[in-house]
Design an enzyme around this catalytic site. Sequence first.
Site, PDB file in Angstrom:
ATOM      1  N   HIS A 191     -34.334  38.109  16.020  1.00  0.00           N
ATOM      2  CA  HIS A 191     -33.366  39.608  16.200  1.00  0.00           C
ATOM      3  C   HIS A 191     -34.364  40.453  17.079  1.00  0.00           C
ATOM      4  O   HIS A 191     -33.850  41.465  17.637  1.00  0.00           O
ATOM      5  CB  HIS A 191     -33.145  39.994  14.872  1.00  0.00           C
ATOM      6  CG  HIS A 191     -31.911  39.387  14.351  1.00  0.00           C
ATOM      7  ND1 HIS A 191     -32.005  38.519  13.392  1.00  0.00           N
ATOM      8  CD2 HIS A 191     -30.649  39.352  14.693  1.00  0.00           C
ATOM      9  CE1 HIS A 191     -30.920  37.979  13.344  1.00  0.00           C
ATOM     10  NE2 HIS A 191     -30.077  38.473  13.867  1.00  0.00           N
ATOM     11  N   ARG A 299     -23.043  44.279  15.647  1.00  0.00           N
ATOM     12  CA  ARG A 299     -23.757  43.667  14.500  1.00  0.00           C
ATOM     13  C   ARG A 299     -23.988  44.943  13.568  1.00  0.00           C
ATOM     14  O   ARG A 299     -25.068  45.741  13.722  1.00  0.00           O
ATOM     15  CB  ARG A 299     -25.202  43.395  15.045  1.00  0.00           C
ATOM     16  CG  ARG A 299     -24.918  41.960  15.802  1.00  0.00           C
ATOM     17  CD  ARG A 299     -26.569  41.617  16.199  1.00  0.00           C
ATOM     18  NE  ARG A 299     -26.724  40.148  16.586  1.00  0.00           N
ATOM     19  CZ  ARG A 299     -26.692  39.606  17.868  1.00  0.00           C
ATOM     20  NH1 ARG A 299     -26.483  40.598  19.010  1.00  0.00           N
ATOM     21  NH2 ARG A 299     -26.789  38.610  17.922  1.00  0.00           N
ATOM     22  N   GLU A 433     -21.038  29.662  12.654  1.00  0.00           N
ATOM     23  CA  GLU A 433     -22.398  29.742  12.791  1.00  0.00           C
ATOM     24  C   GLU A 433     -23.259  28.828  11.863  1.00  0.00           C
ATOM     25  O   GLU A 433     -24.513  28.726  11.715  1.00  0.00           O
ATOM     26  CB  GLU A 433     -22.871  31.008  12.977  1.00  0.00           C
ATOM     27  CG  GLU A 433     -22.834  31.680  11.845  1.00  0.00           C
ATOM     28  CD  GLU A 433     -23.253  33.395  11.826  1.00  0.00           C
ATOM     29  OE1 GLU A 433     -24.142  33.674  12.738  1.00  0.00           O
ATOM     30  OE2 GLU A 433     -22.691  34.132  11.198  1.00  0.00           O
ATOM     31  N   ASP A 457     -27.590  30.892  15.082  1.00  0.00           N
ATOM     32  CA  ASP A 457     -27.750  30.355  13.997  1.00  0.00           C
ATOM     33  C   ASP A 457     -27.042  28.874  13.779  1.00  0.00           C
ATOM     34  O   ASP A 457     -27.786  28.170  13.186  1.00  0.00           O
ATOM     35  CB  ASP A 457     -26.775  31.218  12.745  1.00  0.00           C
ATOM     36  CG  ASP A 457     -27.552  32.531  12.375  1.00  0.00           C
ATOM     37  OD1 ASP A 457     -28.857  32.197  12.031  1.00  0.00           O
ATOM     38  OD2 ASP A 457     -27.020  33.530  12.290  1.00  0.00           O
ATOM     39  N   CYS A 504     -20.739  34.126  20.866  1.00  0.00           N
ATOM     40  CA  CYS A 504     -21.670  35.328  21.311  1.00  0.00           C
ATOM     41  C   CYS A 504     -22.906  35.271  20.771  1.00  0.00           C
ATOM     42  O   CYS A 504     -23.842  36.195  20.531  1.00  0.00           O
ATOM     43  CB  CYS A 504     -20.916  36.517  20.030  1.00  0.00           C
ATOM     44  SG  CYS A 504     -21.166  36.027  18.459  1.00  0.00           S
TER      45      CYS A 504
HETATM   46  C1  PEP Z   1     -25.552  34.105  16.266  1.00  0.00           C
HETATM   47  O1  PEP Z   1     -26.081  33.711  15.066  1.00  0.00           O
HETATM   48  O2  PEP Z   1     -25.518  33.367  17.267  1.00  0.00           O
HETATM   49  C2  PEP Z   1     -25.389  35.701  16.242  1.00  0.00           C
HETATM   50  C3  PEP Z   1     -24.719  36.029  17.305  1.00  0.00           C
HETATM   51  O3  PEP Z   1     -25.446  36.207  15.182  1.00  0.00           O
HETATM   52  P1  PEP Z   1     -27.175  36.800  14.891  1.00  0.00           P
HETATM   53  O4  PEP Z   1     -27.847  36.488  15.997  1.00  0.00           O
HETATM   54  O5  PEP Z   1     -26.630  38.266  14.541  1.00  0.00           O
HETATM   55  O6  PEP Z   1     -27.448  36.221  13.873  1.00  0.00           O
HETATM   56 MG    MG Z   2     -25.903  34.798  13.258  1.00  0.00          MG
END
Ligand code: PEP
Ligand code: MG
Length: 573
Positions: A191, A299, A433, A457, A504
């Site tokens: 993140h 998010r 995911e 994920d 995404c």
């Molecule tokens: C992902 O897991 O690809 C996603 C877009 O969500 P995050 O990166 O917030 O876990």
């Molecule tokens: Mg995710």
Amino acid sequence: MKVIKGIPVSPGVTIAPAFVFADDASDIPEYAIEPDHVPEEIARYHEASRLARQEIEALRDKAKSEAGEEQAAIFDAHLMMLEDPDVLERIEREINETLRNVEAVLLAFETEMIETLSSSPDPLIQERVSDVHDVVRRILGHLLKRERLSLADLEADVVIIAKELLPSDMVGMARSRVKGIVTEAGGRTSHAAILARAFQIPAVLGVGHGLVAQVRHGQEIFIDGDKGIVVIEPDATMVQRQRLAMSAKLERERADRELRDKPAIMKDGTPIRLLANIEVPEEVENVLEYGADGIGLFRSEFLFLGGHVPGEEEQYRAYRKVVEALNGKPVTIRTLDIGGDKVLPELGAAGDKNPLLGWRAIRFCLEKTEIFKTQLRAILRASAHGKVKIMFPMISTLDELIRAQGLLAEAKWECKAHGYAMDSAIETGIMVEVPSAAICADVLARSCDFFSIGTNDLTQYTLAADRGNEKVSYLNEPYNLAVLRLIKMTVSYGNHAHIDVSLCGEMAADPVSAVLLAGLGLRSLSMSAPSIPAVKRMLMSVSLEEASSLAHQALNLNSSTQVSAMLNSRLNR
Ligand code: PEP
Ligand code: MG
């Protein structure tokens, strides 16, 4: 001059003095004291809390003049805690009775207070956890004669040097002051990396253990976020490199602006929808600036990570602001994805033994139904102001999806009872995911309106490799065959059920990967807004037939290195 290599996660070249961020409880000394040293130890506490009080009073005045009474009230609460006679009496008694140094006594006090507060059923009491933490850290800072290390109060331009930056650190920092980020831990899809890209801060993560110990506060640091290079005390050639990179950046920005209003249409006429991922409402400016077709992933948990838990009204206002700014373009709001590395002790979302496999996202919301429904009501109310979609994160089974839909139905009734306007036919979708969701996407497709594939994920869980751990970053790479197969499978199940499928994860933000994804059947991609122009340019330069042929070849290669080499050579990169 010392050169260090890491993982390039956010482009750009920068030079600025280091700000070493090591706010780590493991650095705090604990030792026994002699009985005749007790008065001295207590005097140390008094002096440190006097200095902390002065500091908090100054912060309160600054907050009052810059942000208003509401923000300043946080510091009033800190002062009350600092001046509480019960707290003072307890610290003095404990030093006396346990014959331990004041730092050790304070740490034990903090741990106990946090445990008591976070187990309270009252969210207002739970919210006090961050206040206790803040006040104790401030006193400890003075006891240890350390400069108070707060990323929120940066007063000059810096490069942050840290072991790791949590999502909450990233949200709380004084962003305009942060010219670069280097951390020991982290990978491309962690993140901290996602936020660095969103905020357009050059960053190199995953440089490995030992960085924090090598760098001194104020030392000059050079970062090349495209190549993953960090230089401590750079020489004149690096300064020249930074100048060249700055002028190239200005040139690129000019070219990007020209592309802004052009649709992303492949050479054969196939349109691809390019949407934006956002973390905080302020990013909306970028969404418009880079010409996104809407927001594919909001998010929403980042609203919760800024230091306090927002209620229904506050959330409603934040969502509404984004929805209105988008002026009819779709906004997909993902419900609270807390847990994993996004810890929120105020809500009890912390302390799992295996956080990434634990009580995360929808699993948390299905149990904390009041928190979940509060958010759903805020989103439903915002849906009266534009085109809003709701997306549930981390769905692993049909049962979870059905329970989430049930709570959404309750939230709709509650909004109706209050007479709130909303889009009662609001579209609901899921993040795909978790491998189980991809494998059973045919079943899930019957109970939702759209899928959004979260490759960050999905890759982490398919390969069983923590996306924030640099030691296993070789597994968290985009072209793994198992992941490509799961993407293809999800797209075809979604198409078969006639529901929308988007993607995404960070993979969408890479121009070469975007072509592969178009070839795998995706017609909608969501990414950090600044990535849109380069992806658009690349998609406009190939036909769907070429993309499909590349995807076909990729699925017949066994290693991601081979896929990467094949794509880069065919797409002239
Ligand atoms: C992902 O897991 O690809 C996603 C877009 O969500 P995050 O990166 O917030 O876990
Ligand atoms: Mg995710």
